[in-house]
Design a protein around this motif. Structure first.
Motif, short mmCIF file in Angstrom:
data_model
loop_
_atom_site.label_atom_id
_atom_site.label_comp_id
_atom_site.label_asym_id
_atom_site.label_seq_id
_atom_site.Cartn_x
_atom_site.Cartn_y
_atom_site.Cartn_z
N UNK A 48 0.88 -1.13 -0.09
CA UNK A 48 0.11 -0.03 -0.12
C UNK A 48 1.00 1.25 0.13
N UNK A 49 0.72 2.01 -1.10
CA UNK A 49 1.64 3.11 -1.24
C UNK A 49 1.10 4.52 -1.41
N UNK A 50 1.19 5.56 -0.67
CA UNK A 50 0.63 6.66 -0.71
C UNK A 50 1.68 7.88 -1.48
N UNK A 51 1.24 8.42 -2.53
CA UNK A 51 1.91 9.40 -3.13
C UNK A 51 1.33 10.90 -2.64
N UNK A 52 1.94 11.46 -1.84
CA UNK A 52 1.27 12.78 -1.14
C UNK A 52 1.06 13.95 -2.38
N UNK A 53 -0.07 14.47 -2.42
CA UNK A 53 -0.47 15.31 -3.59
C UNK A 53 0.42 16.59 -3.50
N UNK A 54 1.21 16.91 -2.53
CA UNK A 54 2.08 17.91 -2.58
C UNK A 54 3.50 17.58 -3.26
N UNK A 55 3.42 16.30 -3.55
CA UNK A 55 4.71 15.99 -4.39
C UNK A 55 4.80 16.58 -5.79
N UNK A 56 5.93 16.36 -6.45
CA UNK A 56 6.15 16.84 -7.76
C UNK A 56 5.31 16.19 -8.81
N UNK A 57 4.38 16.54 -9.66
CA UNK A 57 3.59 15.89 -10.68
C UNK A 57 3.09 14.28 -9.97
N UNK A 58 2.24 14.54 -8.82
CA UNK A 58 2.08 13.43 -8.23
C UNK A 58 1.14 12.44 -9.17
#
Length: 221
Positions: A48-58
């Motif tokens: 289960x992997x979360x990419x935070x939306x404040x990453x670059x180009x999520x």
């Protein structure tokens, strides 16, 4: 029908957590780095992997990971606004975390059959999020209000609400949070030491993930 879909979505999400009680939280300013971080923890057994939306180009990272890691469940977090949530849904997210309780975001995720896990801290916030239709509730930042003892203290009155503590969870204490009653935990910096990221030592990150999952293996159902 909508209510049944939402119920099924939430039940599936919670069932997934019983098999995978740790979530890798990735925040990055580099697409390639974010993809490599995700692949490294996946190689260590985290699904289960979360990419935070404040990453670059999520959105781009999420779309790529869904292709590269079909065995994993890929979602997002740090969603603050309705516009961000709509963009995230368009990117194909499979779950969504927010740092706060927002009725509009919860309803929108429900309408799109996306498990949503709002962030809350007080019992009032936790109950409000749950009654609004949250699939689980993120207790954040848990360390600021007592850590493991706080999660344990919530079990008496709120034991029926599935909680996911973040913000203070480490490889050393993750198992204690589950023992205290949490359904799962979220980790970020503990999985991704700065030196490993700087030197692109992805095997170090894989080893961190493996160690975490070994310590949580007795809780997997």
């Amino acid at each position: 029908m909508e209510a049944n879909k939402t119920l099924n979505s939430s039940q599936s999400w919670r069932k997934l957590l019983t098999k995978n009680p740790a979530i890798a939280v990735i925040r990055t300013d580099n697409i390639e780095q974010g993809i490599n971080m995700a692949k490294a923890v996946a190689a260590g057994g985290m699904n289960i992997i979360e990419i935070t939306w404040n990453s670059h180009n999520p959105g781009e990272i999420i779309q790529q990971l869904k292709q590269d890691l079909p065995e994993c469940t890929i979602g997002t977090g740090t969603i603050l606004t309705l516009e961000e949530l709509k963009e995230a849904i368009s990117s194909g997210i499979q779950f969504c975390f927010t740092p706060h309780v927002n009725q509009t975001l919860i309803k929108t995720a429900i309408n799109h059959d996306i498990p949503i896990i709002p962030g809350a801290l007080s019992p009032t916030e936790i109950i409000t999020a749950w009654q609004a239709g949250a699939s689980c509730v993120k207790v954040f930042p848990v360390q600021a209000i007592g850590g493991i003892a706080y999660i344990k203290g919530l079990q008496g009155p709120l034991g029926s609400i599935p909680l996911i503590p973040t913000g203070g969870v480490t490889l050393d204490n993750a198992a204690y949070f589950i023992e205290a009653g949490a359904i799962a935990v979220g980790l970020s910096s503990q999985l991704f030491p700065r030196h490993a990221l700087d030197d692109q030592k992805w095997d170090t990150i894989t080893a961190q993930a493996q160690l975490l999952m070994e310590r949580l293996s007795k809780f997997q159902q």
